[in-house]
Design a protein around this motif. Structure first.
Motif, PDB file in Angstrom:
ATOM      1  N   GLN A  25       0.827  -1.208   0.000  1.00 21.69           N
ATOM      2  CA  GLN A  25       0.000   0.000   0.000  1.00 21.69           C
ATOM      3  C   GLN A  25       0.865   1.263   0.000  1.00 21.69           C
ATOM      4  N   THR A  26       1.910   1.250   0.812  1.00 14.23           N
ATOM      5  CA  THR A  26       2.794   2.415   0.878  1.00 14.23           C
ATOM      6  C   THR A  26       3.508   2.630  -0.447  1.00 14.23           C
ATOM      7  N   VAL A  27       3.978   1.554  -1.050  1.00 16.30           N
ATOM      8  CA  VAL A  27       4.675   1.661  -2.326  1.00 16.30           C
ATOM      9  C   VAL A  27       3.757   2.241  -3.402  1.00 16.30           C
ATOM     10  N   ALA A  28       2.530   1.766  -3.471  1.00 15.36           N
ATOM     11  CA  ALA A  28       1.590   2.268  -4.476  1.00 15.36           C
ATOM     12  C   ALA A  28       1.316   3.758  -4.273  1.00 15.36           C
ATOM     13  N   ARG A  29       1.157   4.154  -3.007  1.00 18.93           N
ATOM     14  CA  ARG A  29       0.905   5.565  -2.718  1.00 18.93           C
ATOM     15  C   ARG A  29       2.111   6.432  -3.082  1.00 18.93           C
ATOM     16  N   GLN A  30       3.302   5.962  -2.774  1.00 18.49           N
ATOM     17  CA  GLN A  30       4.512   6.719  -3.093  1.00 18.49           C
ATOM     18  C   GLN A  30       4.679   6.879  -4.604  1.00 18.49           C
ATOM     19  N   MET A  31       4.410   5.808  -5.359  1.00 16.99           N
ATOM     20  CA  MET A  31       4.566   5.894  -6.803  1.00 16.99           C
ATOM     21  C   MET A  31       3.561   6.866  -7.407  1.00 16.99           C
ATOM     22  N   THR A  32       2.350   6.912  -6.868  1.00 16.75           N
ATOM     23  CA  THR A  32       1.359   7.882  -7.336  1.00 16.75           C
ATOM     24  C   THR A  32       1.862   9.306  -7.133  1.00 16.75           C
ATOM     25  N   TRP A  33       2.419   9.579  -5.962  1.00 21.82           N
ATOM     26  CA  TRP A  33       2.966  10.910  -5.695  1.00 21.82           C
ATOM     27  C   TRP A  33       4.131  11.251  -6.622  1.00 21.82           C
ATOM     28  N   ILE A  34       4.987  10.278  -6.900  1.00 21.52           N
ATOM     29  CA  ILE A  34       6.128  10.506  -7.788  1.00 21.52           C
ATOM     30  C   ILE A  34       5.644  10.912  -9.174  1.00 21.52           C
ATOM     31  N   ILE A  35       4.662  10.197  -9.689  1.00 25.90           N
ATOM     32  CA  ILE A  35       4.151  10.508 -11.029  1.00 25.90           C
ATOM     33  C   ILE A  35       3.479  11.876 -11.046  1.00 25.90           C
ATOM     34  N   GLU A  36       2.814  12.230  -9.942  1.00 23.78           N
ATOM     35  CA  GLU A  36       2.216  13.565  -9.862  1.00 23.78           C
ATOM     36  C   GLU A  36       3.289  14.656  -9.881  1.00 23.78           C
ATOM     37  N   ILE A  37       4.374  14.452  -9.143  1.00 20.19           N
ATOM     38  CA  ILE A  37       5.474  15.427  -9.141  1.00 20.19           C
ATOM     39  C   ILE A  37       6.100  15.517 -10.526  1.00 20.19           C
ATOM     40  N   ALA A  38       6.314  14.376 -11.160  1.00 17.86           N
ATOM     41  CA  ALA A  38       6.922  14.365 -12.491  1.00 17.86           C
ATOM     42  C   ALA A  38       6.070  15.116 -13.499  1.00 17.86           C
TER      43      ALA A  38
END
Length: 481
Positions: free
Chosen positions: A298-311
């Motif tokens: 769950q944490t990994v999925a949430r972190q990746m979502t944030w990364i793509i938003e920043i990108a």
């Protein structure tokens, strides 16, 4: 100061001195067939992964335990014969070249692992254990050793060069993973550098003195190293950008967000084009980041979502994500094939895997200026690196038989080193000094720093037998006895 000209390759074996003959006789009695003077064996042990000229030793010894290492060193010390420790030969700055001849001490047969302490998350290893060998051994413990310099290097060599790699942004470098060391000093004396406790305020930090010493202060015969739990889940992203500044600014924004990134790598558009031509991965050509998150699902999925938003704020050209081991391996193949892809740009050419490291805030500037230098000098040099900690590599590809091209490459390497210092960085983030970069070390540390290093060298190796000519030059040192 200009960089020292590379020493000329030994074209033929020099006559053996009486001292060397005496040492060889003593070692042959103790080691038998595990002492080799065969030319192919000597030549194999006289060169690493660098472009620097090879310098084969006079003989290669294959010890199997610490007592044999101590015997070899005490014998060589008594007769003032050089000793060069050797792991797998994957170093990049001429570390294993026997500049003054002598005995190469190959640690590959010292490859015992254990004990492993899951409670302490530590493991004891001999110096010849490689990182892949160690992680295969650890697989059923739920722990792993995260330092990954790319090559399947030996742990002893990784400690000696203060190695790093793609996992450094989360897990740290080799210096962060050494709890204590067993070392044999130049005269054969055994030294334990620290206890097994996780911290200590007892005296000087002897352990760190040998981390990065490149075999110039002692020979590592055992190491207690830190391990980490294997993450439950991992997700990888490959994001292409229209420019290097966009990619690096995005990386800085991600790092500044506080997300616990496991890995974050950069490949410039030249490197990506080379990889696509070499590996046919279906990559979008552009300056590219490869990122990885690790932890619970769950944490990994949430972190990746944030990364793509920043990108998204940096107008990416393409975004790919992967969760399965197979899909993640395909993305990471772009990074792992970088060196071979660069060499393939010019079949028959030689490569230089150089590195420098600057504060992350100056990385975009450093890379932009390096690209400008390559264009001005007409040098082919794809760029990749560990953008999370400011360390980047130029995979310089050139024809060493072309005098003008070689001169341009030498100028490029000089600019890279001096610019790293000027930007508040270092001439090497993970490859080390060897003899390839020793001419710039005084520019980074100043004369006081070199004198301090020379004083330590003289105290522990008063006869200058341990990997002489590496890190500091004899002219930098206090008189040897």
């Amino acid at each position: 100061m200009t960089s020292p000209a590379p020493l000329q390759q030994q074209s033929s074996r020099q006559p053996l001195t009486d001292a060397l003959e005496t040492v060889l006789a003593a070692l042959r009695t103790r080691l038998g067939e595990r002492l080799s003077t065969a030319r192919p064996v000597r030549e194999q042990h006289g060169q690493d992964a660098s472009y620097l000229p090879p310098h084969p030793p006079d003989a290669v010894a294959f010890p199997e335990n610490a007592d044999e290492v101590a015997f070899i060193l005490s014998t060589c010390h008594a007769h003032r014969v050089p000793v060069i420790a050797f792991g797998t030969g994957s170093s990049c700055e001429g570390h294993v070249a026997a500049l003054n001849g002598g005995i190469c001490l190959d640690t590959s047969r010292m490859n015992a692992i254990g004990p492993v302490s899951p409670a302490d998350m530590t493991c004891v290893v001999e110096p010849g254990v490689t990182r892949k060998m160690l992680n295969a051994h650890l697989r059923d413990t739920g722990l792993f050793f995260p330092v990954d310099p790319g090559a399947d290097a030996s742990i002893g060599g990784m400690i000696s060069t203060r190695a790093s790699g793609t996992n450094a942004v989360r897990y740290g470098t080799m210096k962060d993973h050494v709890v204590s060391l067993d070392v044999v000093l130049a005269d054969g004396t055994r030294l334990r550098t620290a206890s097994a406790a996780r911290k200590s305020s007892a005296g000087y930090n002897l352990t760190q003195m040998f981390v990065g010493a490149e075999g110039t202060l002692g020979v590592i015969v055992s190491a207690t190293i830190r391990l980490h739990p294997i993450p439950e889940a991992t997700e990888t992203a490959l994001i292409a950008f229209p420019s290097s500044s966009a990619a690096i600014d995005c990386a800085i924004a991600i790092m500044g967000s506080g997300l616990p990134i496991a890995r974050i790598e950069y490949l410039d558009d030249v490197q990506i084009a080379a990889v696509e031509a070499y590996s046919k991965l279906g990559l979008t050509i552009g300056d590219t980041l490869i990122l990885e998150c690790a932890g619970d699902p769950q944490t990994v999925a949430r972190q990746m979502t944030w990364i793509i938003e920043i990108a998204g704020d940096f107008e990416p050209l393409d975004v790919k994500t992967a969760q399965s081991p197979e899909d993640r391996a395909r993305i990471w193949q772009a990074r792992h094939d970088a060196w071979w892809a660069a060499i393939a740009l010019r079949p028959g050419a030689k490569g230089i895997p150089t590195d420098s490291c600057v504060p992350v805030s100056r990385m975009a500037e450093a890379i932009a200026l390096a690209r400008s230098d390559c264009a001005e000098l007409g040098v082919t040099a794809p760029i990749c690196g560990h953008v999370g900690d400011g360390n980047f590599h130029l995979c310089v590809v050139f024809d060493p038989d072309n005098a003008q091209e070689k001169a341009n490459v030498d100028e490029l390497l000089a600019r890279l080193s001096r610019r790293a210092i000027a930007l508040g960085g270092t001439i090497t983030g993970e490859h080390g000094i060897g003899y390839g970069k020793r001419g710039y070390l005084v520019e980074e540390y100043g004369s006081a720093g070199i004198r301090a290093m020379a004083a330590i060298k003289r105290a522990l190796d008063p006869r200058d037998i341990l990997n002489p000519g590496k890190i500091i030059e004899a002219s930098d040192a206090l008189p040897f006895t």
